[in-house]
Design a protein around this motif. Structure first.
Motif, PDB file in Angstrom:
ATOM      1  N   VAL A  43      38.915  37.469  53.351  1.00 48.52           N
ATOM      2  CA  VAL A  43      40.204  36.802  53.981  1.00 48.52           C
ATOM      3  C   VAL A  43      39.842  36.787  55.469  1.00 48.52           C
ATOM      4  N   ASP A  44      40.309  35.592  55.911  1.00 52.20           N
ATOM      5  CA  ASP A  44      40.431  35.464  57.192  1.00 52.20           C
ATOM      6  C   ASP A  44      41.984  35.267  57.229  1.00 52.20           C
ATOM      7  N   PRO A  45      42.616  35.958  58.075  1.00 55.73           N
ATOM      8  CA  PRO A  45      44.244  36.117  58.192  1.00 55.73           C
ATOM      9  C   PRO A  45      44.738  34.563  58.535  1.00 55.73           C
ATOM     10  N   ALA A  46      44.014  33.669  59.247  1.00 53.33           N
ATOM     11  CA  ALA A  46      44.411  32.466  59.550  1.00 53.33           C
ATOM     12  C   ALA A  46      44.337  31.544  58.597  1.00 53.33           C
ATOM     13  N   LYS A  47      43.162  31.823  57.760  1.00 50.43           N
ATOM     14  CA  LYS A  47      42.834  30.631  57.059  1.00 50.43           C
ATOM     15  C   LYS A  47      42.702  30.907  55.474  1.00 50.43           C
ATOM     16  N   GLY A  48      43.182  32.149  55.207  1.00 44.84           N
ATOM     17  CA  GLY A  48      43.009  32.465  53.701  1.00 44.84           C
ATOM     18  C   GLY A  48      41.705  32.988  53.189  1.00 44.84           C
ATOM     19  N   VAL A  49      41.448  32.819  51.992  1.00 47.16           N
ATOM     20  CA  VAL A  49      40.031  33.220  51.213  1.00 47.16           C
ATOM     21  C   VAL A  49      39.073  32.582  51.773  1.00 47.16           C
ATOM     22  N   GLN A  50      37.995  32.973  52.062  1.00 46.81           N
ATOM     23  CA  GLN A  50      36.891  32.535  52.704  1.00 46.81           C
ATOM     24  C   GLN A  50      35.699  32.486  51.572  1.00 46.81           C
ATOM     25  N   ARG A  51      35.634  33.626  51.020  1.00 46.22           N
ATOM     26  CA  ARG A  51      34.585  34.237  49.916  1.00 46.22           C
ATOM     27  C   ARG A  51      35.170  34.744  48.679  1.00 46.22           C
ATOM     28  N   ILE A  52      34.983  34.587  47.678  1.00 48.51           N
ATOM     29  CA  ILE A  52      35.227  35.272  46.320  1.00 48.51           C
ATOM     30  C   ILE A  52      33.916  35.340  45.540  1.00 48.51           C
ATOM     31  N   THR A  53      33.476  36.498  45.380  1.00 47.65           N
ATOM     32  CA  THR A  53      32.153  36.736  44.465  1.00 47.65           C
ATOM     33  C   THR A  53      31.972  38.023  44.292  1.00 47.65           C
ATOM     34  N   LYS A  54      31.175  38.518  43.413  1.00 50.53           N
ATOM     35  CA  LYS A  54      30.666  39.716  43.045  1.00 50.53           C
ATOM     36  C   LYS A  54      29.354  39.950  43.835  1.00 50.53           C
ATOM     37  N   LEU A  55      28.844  39.021  44.255  1.00 48.15           N
ATOM     38  CA  LEU A  55      27.388  38.888  44.961  1.00 48.15           C
ATOM     39  C   LEU A  55      27.705  39.142  46.422  1.00 48.15           C
ATOM     40  N   MET A  56      28.064  40.094  46.845  1.00 47.06           N
ATOM     41  CA  MET A  56      28.454  40.519  48.228  1.00 47.06           C
ATOM     42  C   MET A  56      28.379  41.717  48.680  1.00 47.06           C
ATOM     43  N   ASP A  57      27.941  42.215  49.879  1.00 48.76           N
ATOM     44  CA  ASP A  57      28.075  43.480  50.336  1.00 48.76           C
ATOM     45  C   ASP A  57      29.376  44.013  50.433  1.00 48.76           C
ATOM     46  N   PRO A  58      29.738  45.009  49.619  1.00 48.80           N
ATOM     47  CA  PRO A  58      30.987  45.697  49.750  1.00 48.80           C
ATOM     48  C   PRO A  58      31.618  45.741  50.935  1.00 48.80           C
ATOM     49  N   ALA A  59      30.667  46.253  51.907  1.00 45.13           N
ATOM     50  CA  ALA A  59      31.237  46.493  53.261  1.00 45.13           C
ATOM     51  C   ALA A  59      31.812  45.236  54.053  1.00 45.13           C
ATOM     52  N   GLU A  60      31.373  44.044  53.602  1.00 42.62           N
ATOM     53  CA  GLU A  60      31.998  42.846  54.023  1.00 42.62           C
ATOM     54  C   GLU A  60      33.231  42.331  53.470  1.00 42.62           C
ATOM     55  N   ALA A  61      33.474  42.900  52.520  1.00 44.88           N
ATOM     56  CA  ALA A  61      34.762  42.525  51.597  1.00 44.88           C
ATOM     57  C   ALA A  61      35.974  42.965  52.276  1.00 44.88           C
ATOM     58  N   THR A  62      37.272  42.198  52.305  1.00 45.57           N
ATOM     59  CA  THR A  62      38.539  42.361  52.344  1.00 45.57           C
ATOM     60  C   THR A  62      39.168  43.328  51.261  1.00 45.57           C
ATOM     61  N   GLY A  63      38.763  43.094  50.176  1.00 49.23           N
ATOM     62  CA  GLY A  63      39.200  43.902  48.881  1.00 49.23           C
ATOM     63  C   GLY A  63      38.857  43.316  47.706  1.00 49.23           C
ATOM     64  N   GLU A  64      39.498  43.800  46.545  1.00 52.89           N
ATOM     65  CA  GLU A  64      39.010  43.301  45.106  1.00 52.89           C
ATOM     66  C   GLU A  64      39.967  42.502  44.611  1.00 52.89           C
ATOM     67  N   TYR A  65      39.750  41.389  44.179  1.00 47.17           N
ATOM     68  CA  TYR A  65      40.693  40.549  43.327  1.00 47.17           C
ATOM     69  C   TYR A  65      40.649  41.053  41.880  1.00 47.17           C
ATOM     70  N   ILE A  66      42.189  41.368  41.493  1.00 52.80           N
ATOM     71  CA  ILE A  66      42.206  42.243  40.309  1.00 52.80           C
ATOM     72  C   ILE A  66      42.404  41.491  39.104  1.00 52.80           C
ATOM     73  N   GLY A  67      42.406  40.148  38.933  1.00 49.02           N
ATOM     74  CA  GLY A  67      42.571  39.390  37.956  1.00 49.02           C
ATOM     75  C   GLY A  67      43.912  38.793  37.751  1.00 49.02           C
ATOM     76  N   VAL A  68      44.872  38.738  38.614  1.00 48.09           N
ATOM     77  CA  VAL A  68      46.228  38.360  38.484  1.00 48.09           C
ATOM     78  C   VAL A  68      46.409  37.400  39.716  1.00 48.09           C
ATOM     79  N   THR A  69      46.819  36.031  39.205  1.00 46.71           N
ATOM     80  CA  THR A  69      47.198  35.001  40.226  1.00 46.71           C
ATOM     81  C   THR A  69      48.184  34.413  40.112  1.00 46.71           C
ATOM     82  N   LEU A  70      48.887  34.091  41.232  1.00 47.65           N
ATOM     83  CA  LEU A  70      50.230  32.694  41.015  1.00 47.65           C
ATOM     84  C   LEU A  70      49.686  31.716  41.490  1.00 47.65           C
ATOM     85  N   ILE A  71      49.825  30.771  40.475  1.00 50.61           N
ATOM     86  CA  ILE A  71      49.401  29.284  40.868  1.00 50.61           C
ATOM     87  C   ILE A  71      50.459  28.387  40.758  1.00 50.61           C
ATOM     88  N   GLU A  72      50.703  27.714  41.645  1.00 45.55           N
ATOM     89  CA  GLU A  72      51.990  26.866  41.672  1.00 45.55           C
ATOM     90  C   GLU A  72      51.648  25.540  41.135  1.00 45.55           C
TER      91      GLU A  72
END
Length: 253
Positions: free
Chosen positions: A158-187
């Motif tokens: 996540v870029d604080p100014a731009k929002g999500v930049q990447r979402i994938t399992k295929l990523m070095d955990p050290a690069e991640a902001t956190g884990e998506y837990i499977g719950v989303t609010l969609i307008e």
């Protein structure tokens, strides 16, 4: 706004529990606990969360062993005071959940809180998402920024100014902001663009996750925001160890 649950999956790693039930209906709390007459499932917990935040309607996307959900529909409606609509996924045992969420595209038009049918989590997650609404946000992901990450998690950058930049399992955990837990609010006004992104994803590869639809949106310049859930107990139930953990957590709610 309504609730939306993805409950079409087979949950093969949970056999024999899922020989005759979809994963969302595997019990996580026994009958008799806290005055409950019937075993409590992940679907029960999720619908209970929806009711607690004031939703009156929910849709459930069903596929594998869908007859078990149809059989419980009336009882679930009585228990949680929700009007339920069941949406059939005709490819549930062949394709992944990008197609499954696309099957629920009409429900997205109402605005939804989407929950994976295998995520045990407290109602504080839904409340966090609702509190994060506004300021033009169209899609908000519930993200755990506390948990230590490994290879299997659905990680986000996540870029604080731009929002999500990447979402994938295929990523070095050290690069991640956190884990998506499977719950989303969609307008609701995000529905057409999300549905189109999901269609692009499953037509390219029907084995892709719906989170690839989120990435497709990001690649198109669509902003997706996140809401950190704090230090709360939750688990995605994929295997028997996860189920044991889910049962521990469910007893706390």
């Amino acid at each position: 706004m309504i609730g939306l649950v993805l409950a079409a999956g087979a949950g093969r790693r949970l056999r024999p529990h899922t020989d005759s039930l979809p994963k969302a209906l595997v019990p996580v709390r026994s009958a008799g606990q806290a005055g409950i007459e019937e075993p409590v499932t992940v679907l029960d917990l999720t619908l209970g969360n929806f009711a607690e935040i004031g939703l009156t309607e929910a849709a459930i996307i069903v596929g594998y062993r869908k007859e078990a959900v149809y059989e419980r529909k009336a009882a679930l409606e009585r228990t949680y005071g929700l009007r339920l609509t069941l949406i059939d996924n005709d490819k549930a045992e062949e394709w992944n959940n990008a197609y499954s969420l696309w099957c629920g595209r009409d429900a997205l038009k109402d605005g939804v809180i989407l929950a994976n049918g295998d995520t045990v989590h407290p109602v504080s997650v839904e409340r966090t998402l609702l509190a994060a609404r506004g300021d033009g946000k169209k899609i908000i992901l519930a993200v755990d920024t506390v948990k230590s990450l490994a290879d299997e998690e659905m990680k986000v950058v996540v870029d604080p100014a731009k929002g999500v930049q990447r979402i994938t399992k295929l990523m070095d955990p050290a690069e991640a902001t956190g884990e998506y837990i499977g719950v989303t609010l969609i307008e609701g006004d995000a529905a057409p663009e999300l549905a189109d992104a999901l269609r692009t994803v499953w037509e390219t590869d029907p084995q892709q996750f719906y989170e690839h639809g989120y990435q497709e949106l990001v690649n198109r310049g669509f902003r997706i925001d996140v809401a950190p859930i704090g230090d709360v107990q939750w688990v995605e139930i994929d295997n028997h160890d996860d189920l044991a953990r889910g049962r521990e957590i469910a007893c706390q709610y």
